[in-house]
Motif scaffolding. Sequence first.
Motif, PDB file in Angstrom:
ATOM      1  N   LEU A  71       0.721  -1.159   0.044  1.00  0.00           N
ATOM      2  CA  LEU A  71      -0.038   0.160   0.160  1.00  0.00           C
ATOM      3  C   LEU A  71       0.996   1.106   0.047  1.00  0.00           C
ATOM      4  O   LEU A  71       0.351   2.117  -0.638  1.00  0.00           O
ATOM      5  CB  LEU A  71      -0.941   0.112   1.167  1.00  0.00           C
ATOM      6  N   ILE A  72       1.969   1.159   0.834  1.00  0.00           N
ATOM      7  CA  ILE A  72       2.793   2.314   1.023  1.00  0.00           C
ATOM      8  C   ILE A  72       3.396   2.669  -0.397  1.00  0.00           C
ATOM      9  O   ILE A  72       3.408   3.974  -0.942  1.00  0.00           O
ATOM     10  CB  ILE A  72       3.965   1.939   1.745  1.00  0.00           C
ATOM     11  N   GLN A  73       3.876   1.501  -1.116  1.00  0.00           N
ATOM     12  CA  GLN A  73       4.477   1.846  -2.302  1.00  0.00           C
ATOM     13  C   GLN A  73       3.397   2.087  -3.454  1.00  0.00           C
ATOM     14  O   GLN A  73       3.702   2.900  -4.653  1.00  0.00           O
ATOM     15  CB  GLN A  73       5.170   0.138  -2.984  1.00  0.00           C
ATOM     16  N   HIS A  74       2.119   1.672  -3.460  1.00  0.00           N
ATOM     17  CA  HIS A  74       1.028   2.071  -4.270  1.00  0.00           C
ATOM     18  C   HIS A  74       0.869   3.750  -4.126  1.00  0.00           C
ATOM     19  O   HIS A  74       0.883   4.404  -4.989  1.00  0.00           O
ATOM     20  CB  HIS A  74      -0.242   1.784  -3.971  1.00  0.00           C
ATOM     21  N   ILE A  75       1.043   4.308  -3.050  1.00  0.00           N
ATOM     22  CA  ILE A  75       0.773   5.577  -2.705  1.00  0.00           C
ATOM     23  C   ILE A  75       2.123   6.296  -3.243  1.00  0.00           C
ATOM     24  O   ILE A  75       2.080   7.654  -3.875  1.00  0.00           O
ATOM     25  CB  ILE A  75       0.535   5.981  -1.282  1.00  0.00           C
ATOM     26  N   LEU A  76       3.224   6.124  -2.716  1.00  0.00           N
ATOM     27  CA  LEU A  76       4.221   6.596  -3.088  1.00  0.00           C
ATOM     28  C   LEU A  76       4.913   6.652  -4.307  1.00  0.00           C
ATOM     29  O   LEU A  76       5.538   7.473  -4.812  1.00  0.00           O
ATOM     30  CB  LEU A  76       5.433   6.477  -1.981  1.00  0.00           C
ATOM     31  N   GLN A  77       4.805   5.556  -5.214  1.00  0.00           N
ATOM     32  CA  GLN A  77       5.366   5.183  -6.459  1.00  0.00           C
ATOM     33  C   GLN A  77       4.402   4.972  -7.530  1.00  0.00           C
ATOM     34  O   GLN A  77       4.300   5.751  -8.495  1.00  0.00           O
ATOM     35  CB  GLN A  77       6.395   4.091  -6.343  1.00  0.00           C
ATOM     36  N   LYS A  78       3.554   3.979  -7.349  1.00  0.00           N
ATOM     37  CA  LYS A  78       2.895   3.319  -8.600  1.00  0.00           C
ATOM     38  C   LYS A  78       1.651   4.446  -8.838  1.00  0.00           C
ATOM     39  O   LYS A  78       1.382   4.592 -10.051  1.00  0.00           O
ATOM     40  CB  LYS A  78       2.063   2.039  -8.089  1.00  0.00           C
ATOM     41  N   ASN A  79       0.985   5.129  -7.691  1.00  0.00           N
ATOM     42  CA  ASN A  79      -0.071   5.852  -8.232  1.00  0.00           C
ATOM     43  C   ASN A  79       0.075   7.323  -7.659  1.00  0.00           C
ATOM     44  O   ASN A  79      -0.814   7.910  -7.001  1.00  0.00           O
ATOM     45  CB  ASN A  79      -1.470   5.409  -8.003  1.00  0.00           C
ATOM     46  N   HIS A  80       1.630   7.662  -7.529  1.00  0.00           N
ATOM     47  CA  HIS A  80       1.951   8.848  -6.786  1.00  0.00           C
ATOM     48  C   HIS A  80       1.284  10.094  -7.224  1.00  0.00           C
ATOM     49  O   HIS A  80       1.016  11.060  -6.394  1.00  0.00           O
ATOM     50  CB  HIS A  80       3.510   9.071  -6.907  1.00  0.00           C
ATOM     51  N   ARG A  81       0.897  10.202  -8.361  1.00  0.00           N
ATOM     52  CA  ARG A  81       0.095  11.503  -9.047  1.00  0.00           C
ATOM     53  C   ARG A  81      -1.192  11.622  -8.148  1.00  0.00           C
ATOM     54  O   ARG A  81      -1.548  13.002  -8.271  1.00  0.00           O
ATOM     55  CB  ARG A  81       0.198  11.386 -10.558  1.00  0.00           C
ATOM     56  N   ASN A  82      -1.879  10.665  -7.659  1.00  0.00           N
ATOM     57  CA  ASN A  82      -3.133  10.709  -6.989  1.00  0.00           C
ATOM     58  C   ASN A  82      -3.074  11.173  -5.445  1.00  0.00           C
ATOM     59  O   ASN A  82      -3.936  11.279  -4.765  1.00  0.00           O
ATOM     60  CB  ASN A  82      -3.816   9.577  -6.993  1.00  0.00           C
ATOM     61  N   TYR A  83      -1.615  11.356  -5.111  1.00  0.00           N
ATOM     62  CA  TYR A  83      -1.723  11.402  -3.694  1.00  0.00           C
ATOM     63  C   TYR A  83      -0.418  12.670  -3.399  1.00  0.00           C
ATOM     64  O   TYR A  83       0.490  12.717  -3.772  1.00  0.00           O
ATOM     65  CB  TYR A  83      -0.917  10.265  -3.034  1.00  0.00           C
ATOM     66  N   ALA A  84      -1.205  13.661  -2.714  1.00  0.00           N
ATOM     67  CA  ALA A  84      -0.214  14.853  -2.408  1.00  0.00           C
ATOM     68  C   ALA A  84       0.137  14.749  -0.688  1.00  0.00           C
ATOM     69  O   ALA A  84      -0.681  14.076  -0.137  1.00  0.00           O
ATOM     70  CB  ALA A  84      -1.180  16.107  -2.626  1.00  0.00           C
ATOM     71  N   LYS A  85       1.093  15.404  -0.379  1.00  0.00           N
ATOM     72  CA  LYS A  85       1.175  15.879   1.090  1.00  0.00           C
ATOM     73  C   LYS A  85       0.005  16.392   1.690  1.00  0.00           C
ATOM     74  O   LYS A  85      -0.409  17.472   1.079  1.00  0.00           O
ATOM     75  CB  LYS A  85       2.434  16.577   1.195  1.00  0.00           C
ATOM     76  N   SER A  86      -0.161  16.158   2.867  1.00  0.00           N
ATOM     77  CA  SER A  86      -1.429  16.485   3.442  1.00  0.00           C
ATOM     78  C   SER A  86      -1.432  18.220   3.960  1.00  0.00           C
ATOM     79  O   SER A  86      -0.152  18.397   3.997  1.00  0.00           O
ATOM     80  CB  SER A  86      -1.627  15.696   4.712  1.00  0.00           C
ATOM     81  N   LYS A  87      -2.349  18.478   4.653  1.00  0.00           N
ATOM     82  CA  LYS A  87      -2.115  19.681   5.013  1.00  0.00           C
ATOM     83  C   LYS A  87      -1.417  19.639   6.299  1.00  0.00           C
ATOM     84  O   LYS A  87      -0.783  20.779   6.514  1.00  0.00           O
ATOM     85  CB  LYS A  87      -3.725  20.477   5.615  1.00  0.00           C
ATOM     86  N   PHE A  88      -1.109  18.682   7.044  1.00  0.00           N
ATOM     87  CA  PHE A  88       0.057  18.573   8.132  1.00  0.00           C
ATOM     88  C   PHE A  88       1.272  19.200   7.555  1.00  0.00           C
ATOM     89  O   PHE A  88       1.888  19.819   8.137  1.00  0.00           O
ATOM     90  CB  PHE A  88      -0.067  17.241   8.819  1.00  0.00           C
ATOM     91  N   THR A  89       2.097  18.442   6.423  1.00  0.00           N
ATOM     92  CA  THR A  89       3.154  18.772   6.037  1.00  0.00           C
ATOM     93  C   THR A  89       2.990  20.026   5.373  1.00  0.00           C
ATOM     94  O   THR A  89       4.020  20.831   5.532  1.00  0.00           O
ATOM     95  CB  THR A  89       3.570  17.529   4.935  1.00  0.00           C
ATOM     96  N   GLN A  90       2.096  20.314   4.487  1.00  0.00           N
ATOM     97  CA  GLN A  90       1.767  21.674   3.925  1.00  0.00           C
ATOM     98  C   GLN A  90       1.998  22.859   5.075  1.00  0.00           C
ATOM     99  O   GLN A  90       2.465  23.864   4.886  1.00  0.00           O
ATOM    100  CB  GLN A  90       0.718  21.758   2.927  1.00  0.00           C
ATOM    101  N   GLY A  91       1.283  22.476   6.013  1.00  0.00           N
ATOM    102  CA  GLY A  91       1.210  23.687   7.170  1.00  0.00           C
ATOM    103  C   GLY A  91       2.566  24.088   7.580  1.00  0.00           C
ATOM    104  O   GLY A  91       2.765  25.122   8.271  1.00  0.00           O
ATOM    105  N   PHE A  92       3.489  23.035   7.666  1.00  0.00           N
ATOM    106  CA  PHE A  92       4.921  23.173   7.970  1.00  0.00           C
ATOM    107  C   PHE A  92       5.438  24.214   7.096  1.00  0.00           C
ATOM    108  O   PHE A  92       6.528  24.884   7.568  1.00  0.00           O
ATOM    109  CB  PHE A  92       5.867  21.995   8.039  1.00  0.00           C
ATOM    110  N   SER A  93       4.940  24.570   5.840  1.00  0.00           N
ATOM    111  CA  SER A  93       5.407  25.501   4.919  1.00  0.00           C
ATOM    112  C   SER A  93       5.365  27.124   5.650  1.00  0.00           C
ATOM    113  O   SER A  93       6.008  27.864   5.358  1.00  0.00           O
ATOM    114  CB  SER A  93       4.848  25.648   3.794  1.00  0.00           C
ATOM    115  N   ARG A  94       4.385  27.302   6.767  1.00  0.00           N
ATOM    116  CA  ARG A  94       4.322  28.541   7.335  1.00  0.00           C
ATOM    117  C   ARG A  94       5.684  28.632   8.342  1.00  0.00           C
ATOM    118  O   ARG A  94       6.088  29.788   8.317  1.00  0.00           O
ATOM    119  CB  ARG A  94       3.338  28.158   8.634  1.00  0.00           C
ATOM    120  N   TYR A  95       6.413  27.630   8.686  1.00  0.00           N
ATOM    121  CA  TYR A  95       7.718  27.589   9.102  1.00  0.00           C
ATOM    122  C   TYR A  95       8.976  27.828   8.285  1.00  0.00           C
ATOM    123  O   TYR A  95       9.951  28.236   8.525  1.00  0.00           O
ATOM    124  CB  TYR A  95       7.851  26.916  10.384  1.00  0.00           C
ATOM    125  N   ILE A  96       8.814  26.874   7.337  1.00  0.00           N
ATOM    126  CA  ILE A  96      10.057  26.511   6.509  1.00  0.00           C
ATOM    127  C   ILE A  96      10.048  26.901   5.113  1.00  0.00           C
ATOM    128  O   ILE A  96      11.009  26.861   4.228  1.00  0.00           O
ATOM    129  CB  ILE A  96      10.467  25.024   6.645  1.00  0.00           C
TER     130      ILE A  96
END
Length: 479
Positions: A71-96
């Motif tokens: 499942l991890i490989q499916h999300i990160l590689q095989k169908n990666h275009r359908n999966y974005a970093k979530s609001k939690f990671t994107q929220g870190f952009s406030r700081y970095i």
Amino acid sequence: MPAVRRVFMVDSAFPAVSLPRVPRWQSLLRSFALAKDPLPILDSSLERFGDTVQLFIGGVQPSILTRDPGLIQHILQKNHRNYAKSKFTQGFSRYIGHGLLTNEGADWLRQRRLIQPGFHRQRVAGLTTLMQEIIAETLAPLQAQAAASGGVTTVAAHELMTELTFRIIARSVFSTNFAAAELDHVARLITEIQAFYVRTIRQPYLNPWFRLRGQFRYHDQLTTELRTLLAGYIARRRAANEAPAAPAPPDDLLQMLLDVRYEDTGLPMTDEQVLDEALILLIAGHETSANALTWLLLLLGQHPTEAEAIRAETAAVVAGRRTGQEQAAFAFEELPRLSRALYAVQEAMRLYPPAWMVDRVALADDNYQGLRIPKGTLFSLYIYGLHHAPRHWQQPAEFRPLRFAPGQPALAPGAYLPFGGGPRLCIGMQFALTEMQLVTLELLRYFAVELPAGQPAIPTQPLITLRPKGDFPVRLKLR
């Protein structure tokens, strides 16, 4: 034992697949324990329910926690275009900022293609001499201290490795050493910002209280401090480059960021983009390596026979050198023959993966082997759990570097992901592995690593990366 709800996700093309669910109230009750020490909580959930389970982060945010490599490989590689970093990671952009770590979509791909050549093997090879110089500069005072103290000196492991890796990345990016006080200040800023941001994710119900107390505003001010400091280095480099009869600029990663041009426009990055990317390189480039090397010091202190195996291989390589070159630093071309140190690094990153958790959210409906994944589904890809799963690793709790040697049983696809996977594989992977291998070789060349008698277990502190909670002493004994 509380009842466990099972959620059925059905797709007509596949057999129905159901996932167990940890009830919301149970997630809420455990949120304080999760915020304090999440690994045992997550491990116990997966041990009870299986490799994939639904739960609620902080008792609020529904998420699918998984250590299933397929499942991890499916999300990160095989169908990666359908999966974005979530609001939690994107929220870190406030700081970095919006560098490679937090960027998404076409903008991320454009930046990745622009910066990727700066981390090709040839450039990493060119930075090897710089790495060796800084390692020697850092170890020399420790050798002197040990010589003056009966052959032994005691150091704080995480402090030493943070200082060393920060010097390496700072010189690799900015061609300069940060002053010791500046180094400590930057490390404190990064730790404090990380700890606060992680708490806002794990305990979101406290966010109104944080706002009332001015915590968001305070940590924004810390971020401004950090960005202002780095912007000063960048501005001074631009001024030096533009000065009349300016000498050739340093061949470092900052200069690479300033020199590269977009293929479609021929334009350079803006000042804000350069700052964002430089900040990402500085934070990720020392944070992950410092943590991995700290854990490796602990493991080598616990397993002296592994340290001796690295020394024996090192001695064999040195014995094959030309007369007069025995004490020379290791060259990049020698590293493939010094694989025991690399195996130890790889095993330390299995046991203590710096990027211990990765999140993704589905952009559209999807299906994985009968599991229907609605648009908006949040996944918590549990890399630490994956690296400790008995299904994929023999004696997963043991430090066994030779499991990475040729001739060992093949790993299950996707079972080892210390640098992530798919197109978003860490851009600095080769840099980090080379750096950590060199640090290991040089440290063990001059010192035996020992732990003080009665050293208690070292707890983990899973923030954005997996670091030790506090620090711990190690004894470095001159050989």
